[in-house]
Design a protein around this motif. Structure first.
Motif, PDB file in Angstrom:
ATOM      1  N   GLU A 142       7.175   4.276   1.244  1.00 53.60           N
ATOM      2  CA  GLU A 142       5.934   5.024   1.028  1.00 53.60           C
ATOM      3  C   GLU A 142       5.885   6.300   1.854  1.00 53.60           C
ATOM      4  OE1 GLU A 142       3.012   2.147   1.902  1.00 53.60           O
ATOM      5  OE2 GLU A 142       3.463   0.912   0.137  1.00 53.60           O
ATOM      6  N   LEU A 168      -3.952   9.795  -7.624  1.00 51.82           N
ATOM      7  CA  LEU A 168      -4.832   8.858  -6.918  1.00 51.82           C
ATOM      8  C   LEU A 168      -5.273   7.679  -7.778  1.00 51.82           C
ATOM      9  CD1 LEU A 168      -7.122  11.321  -4.925  1.00 51.82           C
ATOM     10  CD2 LEU A 168      -5.200   9.971  -4.081  1.00 51.82           C
ATOM     11  N   TRP A 171      -4.114   4.122  -6.610  1.00 51.43           N
ATOM     12  CA  TRP A 171      -4.789   3.704  -5.380  1.00 51.43           C
ATOM     13  C   TRP A 171      -6.225   3.272  -5.663  1.00 51.43           C
ATOM     14  CZ3 TRP A 171      -8.037   6.940  -1.834  1.00 51.43           C
ATOM     15  CH2 TRP A 171      -8.344   6.249  -0.661  1.00 51.43           C
ATOM     16  N   THR A 175      -6.752  -4.091  -5.963  1.00 53.40           N
ATOM     17  CA  THR A 175      -5.460  -4.723  -5.742  1.00 53.40           C
ATOM     18  C   THR A 175      -5.245  -5.913  -6.664  1.00 53.40           C
ATOM     19  OG1 THR A 175      -5.586  -4.045  -3.422  1.00 53.40           O
ATOM     20  CG2 THR A 175      -3.970  -5.715  -3.987  1.00 53.40           C
ATOM     21  N   THR A 178      -4.198  -4.631  -9.972  1.00 47.89           N
ATOM     22  CA  THR A 178      -2.823  -4.140  -9.883  1.00 47.89           C
ATOM     23  C   THR A 178      -1.826  -5.294  -9.909  1.00 47.89           C
ATOM     24  OG1 THR A 178      -3.523  -2.187  -8.626  1.00 47.89           O
ATOM     25  CG2 THR A 178      -1.216  -2.833  -8.461  1.00 47.89           C
ATOM     26  N   ASP A 217       3.529  -2.878  -4.573  1.00 53.25           N
ATOM     27  CA  ASP A 217       2.813  -2.338  -3.412  1.00 53.25           C
ATOM     28  C   ASP A 217       3.078  -0.848  -3.247  1.00 53.25           C
ATOM     29  OD1 ASP A 217       1.168  -2.981  -0.992  1.00 53.25           O
ATOM     30  OD2 ASP A 217       2.938  -2.202   0.035  1.00 53.25           O
ATOM     31  N   LYS A 220       1.089   1.169  -5.796  1.00 49.49           N
ATOM     32  CA  LYS A 220      -0.350   1.245  -5.556  1.00 49.49           C
ATOM     33  C   LYS A 220      -0.709   2.104  -4.351  1.00 49.49           C
ATOM     34  CE  LYS A 220      -4.465  -1.375  -4.362  1.00 49.49           C
ATOM     35  NZ  LYS A 220      -5.291  -0.389  -5.103  1.00 49.49           N
ATOM     36  N   THR A 221       0.006   1.983  -3.252  1.00 51.57           N
ATOM     37  CA  THR A 221      -0.450   2.567  -1.986  1.00 51.57           C
ATOM     38  C   THR A 221       0.260   3.852  -1.584  1.00 51.57           C
ATOM     39  OG1 THR A 221       1.060   1.077  -0.816  1.00 51.57           O
ATOM     40  CG2 THR A 221      -1.233   0.362  -1.066  1.00 51.57           C
ATOM     41  N   THR A 222       1.298   4.258  -2.300  1.00 48.44           N
ATOM     42  CA  THR A 222       1.911   5.556  -1.984  1.00 48.44           C
ATOM     43  C   THR A 222       0.919   6.710  -2.124  1.00 48.44           C
ATOM     44  OG1 THR A 222       4.124   4.784  -2.588  1.00 48.44           O
ATOM     45  CG2 THR A 222       3.757   7.150  -2.604  1.00 48.44           C
ATOM     46  N   PRO A 223       0.028   6.729  -3.129  1.00 49.96           N
ATOM     47  CA  PRO A 223      -0.969   7.804  -3.186  1.00 49.96           C
ATOM     48  C   PRO A 223      -1.848   7.884  -1.936  1.00 49.96           C
ATOM     49  CG  PRO A 223      -0.873   6.667  -5.281  1.00 49.96           C
ATOM     50  CD  PRO A 223      -0.024   5.882  -4.350  1.00 49.96           C
ATOM     51  N   PHE A 224      -2.172   6.744  -1.340  1.00 46.32           N
ATOM     52  CA  PHE A 224      -2.954   6.770  -0.097  1.00 46.32           C
ATOM     53  C   PHE A 224      -2.169   7.455   1.007  1.00 46.32           C
ATOM     54  CE2 PHE A 224      -3.832   4.639   3.983  1.00 46.32           C
ATOM     55  CZ  PHE A 224      -5.153   5.008   4.163  1.00 46.32           C
ATOM     56  N   ARG A 274      -1.038   1.965   7.139  1.00 46.04           N
ATOM     57  CA  ARG A 274      -0.305   1.199   6.136  1.00 46.04           C
ATOM     58  C   ARG A 274       0.403   0.000   6.747  1.00 46.04           C
ATOM     59  NH1 ARG A 274      -0.973  -0.550   2.565  1.00 46.04           N
ATOM     60  NH2 ARG A 274       1.159  -0.824   1.834  1.00 46.04           N
TER      61      ARG A 274
END
Length: 355
Positions: A142, A168, A171, A175, A178, A217, A220-224, A274
């Protein structure tokens, strides 16, 4: 000529301020301290800030402090069960460190390593390894993808706002949704096997299921991560890049000598957030691969919930306490030694710029 007995306007102001005595017209001096130095004037303490903060502190104590203390208390109590001597159902009682020894050493009553395979006590250290494996791999991927995405989104081009909004979307999806989406993708007859022409058991095979959790994971969370890094990139003055271009610096030199050092505060904060988020991950692997303690994707959060479902609130409290201490230690190390403190790092950068 004005009468000298009448007070002067300046003296009137000084009397009102308490600097001189209104009767004698001489300066007011506080009584000297024993060492002969006049004492400082006493000021009444302003408690308005305390009264404003007090309600919030009370709410935090009720919502956070009390559950933590209650969990620690329960961790030293015995689980409900049948007394082997009397054959009666018993509840509670002081257990000492028995629950902690069960998790840490696998002691199920007859010494270290006596928990049978397949029991929750024997699954603790594998779950610790799985949890930190997810943390290291997912956060590393990420960081790389988030830095690349943030660099692209930070440029000026047509459709930049649309790109930022589109990035985004993963994100913003809950969850649980997702996880269910990727569960259908990695099903036996799902999209992944159809596109690849394979029959991989993505949810049961040890490494395939872990790969599935990592992919879901990261998606989903790379944009954050990219959003936090982009905020740091926006703080870098463009004049620095222009000066580097004038001096003949290449794109890699500008990235290595300007972008990375100046974006480090935001980057480290993103890594901290993260990492702590992955260390407490539950819903994504639970939905993808199951909630029992023996799956290849069992994290320590899944293990704690599995123990609660068996009715062992006391031993689950001990495991929750161990998880809390481990996460606190990781956060302390990252803040203290790895620079994951944005305020301190930015202050040091400002001091370095002034010098």
């Amino acid at each position: 000529m004005a009468d000298s007995a009448e007070p002067r306007p300046a003296d009137v102001g000084r009397v009102a301020a308490g600097v001189i005595d209104s009767g004698r017209g001489v300066p007011v001096v506080d009584p000297p301290t024993p060492d002969g130095v006049p004492s400082a004037p006493k000021r009444k303490r302003d408690l308005r800030a305390v009264w404003l903060i007090a309600p919030t502190m009370v709410i935090l104590a009720v919502v956070i402090v009390y559950p933590v203390l209650q969990a620690i208390y329960l961790s030293f109590q015995k689980n409900k069960g049948v007394d082997p001597d009397t054959g009666r159902f018993v509840e509670g009682g002081f257990a000492g460190f028995d629950h902690y020894l069960m998790w840490l050493t696998g002691n199920c009553g007859s010494g270290a390593g006596t928990c049978p395979p397949g029991t929750l006590g024997s699954d603790f250290w594998p779950s610790v390894g799985v949890t930190f494996f997810f943390a290291v791999v997912t956060v590393s991927i990420e960081v790389l993808l988030g830095l690349w995405m943030a660099t692209i989104m930070g440029r000026n081009f047509f459709g930049r706002s649309l790109l930022r909004a589109s990035v985004l979307i993963p994100w913003a999806i809950p969850t649980a949704v997702t996880a269910k989406l990727w569960f259908f993708i990695f099903a036996e007859n799902g999209v992944a096997n159809s596109l690849l022409g394979t029959s991989i058991a993505w949810t049961t095979d040890p490494w395939a299921s872990r790969f599935a959790v990592i992919v879901a994971d990261v998606w989903k969370t790379t944009p954050f991560m990219a959003l936090l890094i982009l905020a740091g990139l926006q703080m870098i003055p463009q004049d620095v890049y222009e000066a580097a271009r004038v001096d003949g610096a290449t794109a890699w030199q500008r990235f290595k000598s300007i972008t990375l050092p100046l974006v480090k505060p935001a980057l480290m904060v993103a890594v901290l957030f993260r990492t702590l988020d992955v260390l407490r991950m539950y819903d994504l692997p639970a939905i993808l691969a199951g909630t029992s303690g023996g799956t290849p994707t069992t994290t320590w959060s899944i293990l704690a919930i599995a123990d609660i479902r068996q009715g062992n609130l006391q031993s689950a409290s001990a495991l929750s306490t161990l998880i809390f201490l481990a996460i606190f230690a990781v956060a302390y190390i990252m803040v203290k030694f790895l620079g994951a403190n944005a305020v301190r790092t930015q202050d040091e950068q400002r001091k370095g710029a002034k010098s």
